[in-house]
Motif scaffolding. Structure first.
Motif, PDB file in Angstrom:
ATOM      1  N   PHE A  59      37.507   7.797 -61.650  1.00 26.87           N
ATOM      2  CA  PHE A  59      37.627   9.202 -61.487  1.00 26.87           C
ATOM      3  C   PHE A  59      38.420   9.647 -62.466  1.00 26.87           C
ATOM      4  N   ARG A  60      39.793   8.868 -62.684  1.00 25.65           N
ATOM      5  CA  ARG A  60      40.452   9.485 -63.482  1.00 25.65           C
ATOM      6  C   ARG A  60      40.333   9.720 -64.904  1.00 25.65           C
ATOM      7  N   ARG A  61      40.812  10.684 -65.432  1.00 29.38           N
ATOM      8  CA  ARG A  61      40.364  10.890 -66.885  1.00 29.38           C
ATOM      9  C   ARG A  61      41.609  10.769 -67.861  1.00 29.38           C
ATOM     10  N   ASN A  62      42.792  10.705 -67.286  1.00 34.09           N
ATOM     11  CA  ASN A  62      43.878  10.636 -68.072  1.00 34.09           C
ATOM     12  C   ASN A  62      43.811   9.569 -69.531  1.00 34.09           C
ATOM     13  N   ARG A  65      48.117   5.154 -70.564  1.00 28.55           N
ATOM     14  CA  ARG A  65      49.425   5.147 -70.905  1.00 28.55           C
ATOM     15  C   ARG A  65      50.119   3.544 -70.873  1.00 28.55           C
TER      16      ARG A  65
ATOM     17  N   LEU B 136      32.385  17.608 -62.617  1.00 26.08           N
ATOM     18  CA  LEU B 136      33.452  16.830 -62.450  1.00 26.08           C
ATOM     19  C   LEU B 136      33.312  15.898 -63.534  1.00 26.08           C
ATOM     20  N   GLY B 270      38.647  15.140 -61.077  1.00 23.55           N
ATOM     21  CA  GLY B 270      38.535  13.552 -60.981  1.00 23.55           C
ATOM     22  C   GLY B 270      39.770  12.852 -60.781  1.00 23.55           C
ATOM     23  N   THR B 271      40.672  13.067 -62.013  1.00 27.03           N
ATOM     24  CA  THR B 271      42.077  12.796 -61.932  1.00 27.03           C
ATOM     25  C   THR B 271      42.926  13.132 -60.699  1.00 27.03           C
ATOM     26  N   LEU B 273      41.637  13.792 -57.720  1.00 30.07           N
ATOM     27  CA  LEU B 273      40.975  12.864 -56.585  1.00 30.07           C
ATOM     28  C   LEU B 273      41.552  11.460 -56.585  1.00 30.07           C
ATOM     29  N   GLU B 274      41.699  10.864 -57.707  1.00 28.35           N
ATOM     30  CA  GLU B 274      42.128   9.663 -57.973  1.00 28.35           C
ATOM     31  C   GLU B 274      43.747   9.597 -57.332  1.00 28.35           C
ATOM     32  N   THR B 278      45.529   7.104 -54.608  1.00 24.93           N
ATOM     33  CA  THR B 278      46.155   6.073 -54.999  1.00 24.93           C
ATOM     34  C   THR B 278      47.752   6.113 -55.056  1.00 24.93           C
ATOM     35  N   ILE B 355      46.388  15.347 -68.901  1.00 23.85           N
ATOM     36  CA  ILE B 355      46.709  15.606 -67.303  1.00 23.85           C
ATOM     37  C   ILE B 355      46.872  14.323 -66.671  1.00 23.85           C
ATOM     38  N   PRO B 356      48.028  13.861 -66.375  1.00 22.47           N
ATOM     39  CA  PRO B 356      48.537  12.386 -65.730  1.00 22.47           C
ATOM     40  C   PRO B 356      48.058  12.508 -64.321  1.00 22.47           C
ATOM     41  N   LEU B 357      47.907  11.403 -63.915  1.00 20.04           N
ATOM     42  CA  LEU B 357      48.035  11.198 -62.341  1.00 20.04           C
ATOM     43  C   LEU B 357      49.012  11.806 -61.753  1.00 20.04           C
ATOM     44  N   ASP B 358      50.153  11.449 -62.158  1.00 20.45           N
ATOM     45  CA  ASP B 358      51.467  11.841 -61.385  1.00 20.45           C
ATOM     46  C   ASP B 358      51.541  13.596 -61.590  1.00 20.45           C
TER      47      ASP B 358
END
Lengths: 192, 389
Positions: A59-62, A65, B136, B270-271, B273-274, B278, B355-358
């Protein structure tokens, strides 16, 4: 999930490399994602592309890194010392170079492997595009998938003598490295 | 059939299988690969369509307007400045209630020049009276494209499928491409009751005096509001056929009892959601994925936000002088709800900023403070001269 970052220069087939590796993972029954970090789209400019491979949907799109693996298509890019930034320990870095791997390992504090990918591609395919040889070496080193998966991905894009030469290049590049030398991350990701 | 495809290639195949009779487009990054791939399908003899190479986006939109007015299923795609050059025609298409489909490969609008993704283009034409759906991932982009042709012909309204430029268009991932016979079962041949026909002359686009203009705008608004039910039922019908949903008007993910919500649209969901799944979070968070931006799903939004203490709304565009478009509309929708959530509005990911996860824990961490005014959350103000901060 395995994350890979591919560095190269515009014109070296960086995006194609990322797409091929992801397609190969798909042929091996995995979920995959591959995308470029678009910058100045001109030949010779430093560019990067990213690949994710997972057992589940991604799902992630970043941007990646902290890659598990780095592929460097042009060793001159390493004059920018931040290139290895974020590479996870123990620092698997595959470099297209005729220099001894130890030199890169010592200089960057990584676990480097080198193959003469440009020379192999020029000899076997007749074009100065190192990407396929590097991908073959990478998946042989980490055992992430059989080289036949990469050959299937190549067959999606190429046919005839171009495909035959690339398959020969895959086999030749695979023989350059020690199979399973870098399996740690793959085993860990599979059990996670 | 499941395939590993670049987003643009998947969209081209999906469009082709919807059997458009006319395609007109002008290339612009990051939409280009969609049109290139459609051209290739035509050249290879896979798609039999009237492919019109036009000299501008204004003409592309004009060609599909005329084609659909004459009774043809018509399609175009564009981005950014291309969408803006089409703007006049987009209003004509919807004002005449011409059912067409367009892919907007979302990209920032100049100046300064940026080829990268944000939502400034589709937001700039939010008032043109088109249905706007956000995606999405590339699976949703493919499925929404097929649904868009059905929605357009069932509502006689134009549909814009918004997919994030580069983030989706240039990403290769696994997509289950619906087979031709499945799409043929879902999408009957295009029939347009008001199609221009010399045997049955009608007038389209006549001058409307003040005696009728307000009534026509009222009926356009009413038609858009009624289309919400069609958008939901078409998604349900697609799910019955394929097992896949695109999320109707909006969907809510995460713990039902969470008192913190994040509302976003497009691929950033998506980002997020993950990140929800996590990363450690100091409080439970639910995600409201807004798929349908026009018509704006007011009732569904009130329901989805009931019980929330805080709602963070993330825009990928800025209305300078006001704030975020979606944020403002959410505030308007929830005005007077008692007890409504505290609403925090930010823009993120402008002009291709990663756009990072954090970003999610960073956003949640702001909730301990009083509600801040709108801001570009990931902007580094240190880069600006003090007087510009």
């Amino acid at each position: 999930m395995i994350e890979i970052r591919i560095h190269g220069r515009g014109g070296q087939g960086n995006v194609v490399a990322a797409y091929l590796l992801a397609s190969a993972a798909f042929h091996d029954g995995k979920y995959c994602q591959a995308f470029p970090a678009f910058g100045a789209e001109r030949r010779g400019a430093p560019v990067a592309a990213f690949v994710r491979i997972n057992e589940q949907r991604i799902f992630r799109r970043n941007q990646v890194r902290e890659p598990h693996y780095m592929v460097v298509q042009d060793a001159t890019l390493l004059h920018n010392r931040s290139l290895t930034g974020g590479l996870r320990p123990p620092g698997y870095m595959l470099v297209n170079s005729t220099r001894p791997a130890q030199e890169f390992s010592d200089e960057f504090g990584v676990w480097a492997v080198t193959i003469p990918a440009t020379r192999l591609a020029t000899e076997i395919v007749g074009r100065n595009v190192p990407n396929v040889a590097l991908l073959s070496a990478l998946i042989t080193l980490n055992g992430m998938m059989p080289v036949t998966a990469l050959e299937k991905a190549l067959a999606d894009r190429f046919s005839g003598s171009i495909l035959d030469k690339n398959v020969k290049l895959v086999e030749r590049a695979s023989a350059e490295v020690e199979p399973g030398l870098w399996t740690e991350e793959v085993r860990h990701a599979a059990s996670a | 059939m499941r395939q590993a495809l670049e987003g643009s290639q998947a969209i081209a195949q999906a469009v082709s299988r919807c059997r458009p009779e006319v395609v007109a487009a002008y290339p612009i990054t990051p939409q280009t690969h969609i049109v290139e791939n459609i051209s290739k399908l035509v050249a290879d003899g896979v798609l039999d369509t009237e492919l019109v190479s036009v000299e501008s986006e204004f003409s592309a939109a004009s060609v599909i307007l005329g084609a659909a007015a004459a009774g043809a299923r018509a399609y175009t795609a564009s981005s950014s400045q291309g969408i803006l050059l089409m703007a006049e025609v987009l209003f004509n298409i919807s004002g005449l209630r011409i059912p067409v489909v367009m892919t907007c490969a979302n990209r920032a609008v100049s100046a300064p020049l940026s080829i990268w993704n944000d939502h400034a283009d589709s937001m700039a034409v939010r008032d043109c009276g088109w249905i706007q759906l956000h995606c999405l991932d590339n699976q949703e982009a493919v499925d929404s494209t097929v649904q868009a042709f059905k929605i357009a012909q069932d509502t006689e309204l134009p549909v814009m499928v918004c997919m994030d430029g580069f983030v989706l268009t240039h990403t290769l991932e696994v997509v289950d491409m619906p087979e031709q016979d499945l799409i043929d079962r879902f999408l009957p041949p295009f029939k347009f009751q008001r199609a221009l026909d010399p045997k049955r002359p009608i007038t389209q686009g006549a001058l409307v005096s003040p005696d009728f203009f307000g009534e026509i705008r009222h009926s356009h608004h009413a038609a858009m509001q009624k289309s919400a039910a069609v958008i939901e039922s078409v998604d349900a019908d697609w799910a019955a056929l394929t097992g896949r949903r695109c999320g109707g008007l909006l969907t809510v993910e995460g713990p039902a009892d969470a008192e913190t919500g994040v509302l976003a649209l497009g691929s950033m969901c998506g980002t997020l959601l993950e990140a929800m799944e996590t990363l450690p979070m100091d409080r439970p968070v639910k995600l409201i994925k807004l798929r349908c931006f026009r018509p704006f799903p007011e009732a569904a939004l009130r329901e989805a936000t009931a019980g929330l203490r805080d709602l963070i709304v993330l825009d990928r565009a800025v209305t300078p002088g006001l704030g975020g478009t979606v944020g403002t509309e959410v505030k308007g929708t929830l005005y007077g709800t008692d007890p409504g959530p505290r609403i925090h509005t930010y823009a993120v990911g402008l002009g291709g900023r990663d756009i990072p996860l954090d970003i999610l824990p960073d956003l949640v961490a702001t909730l301990d403070k009083p509600v801040a005014p709108f801001g570009v959350f990931d902007a580094d103000l240190e880069k600006l001269a003090p007087e510009d901060r």
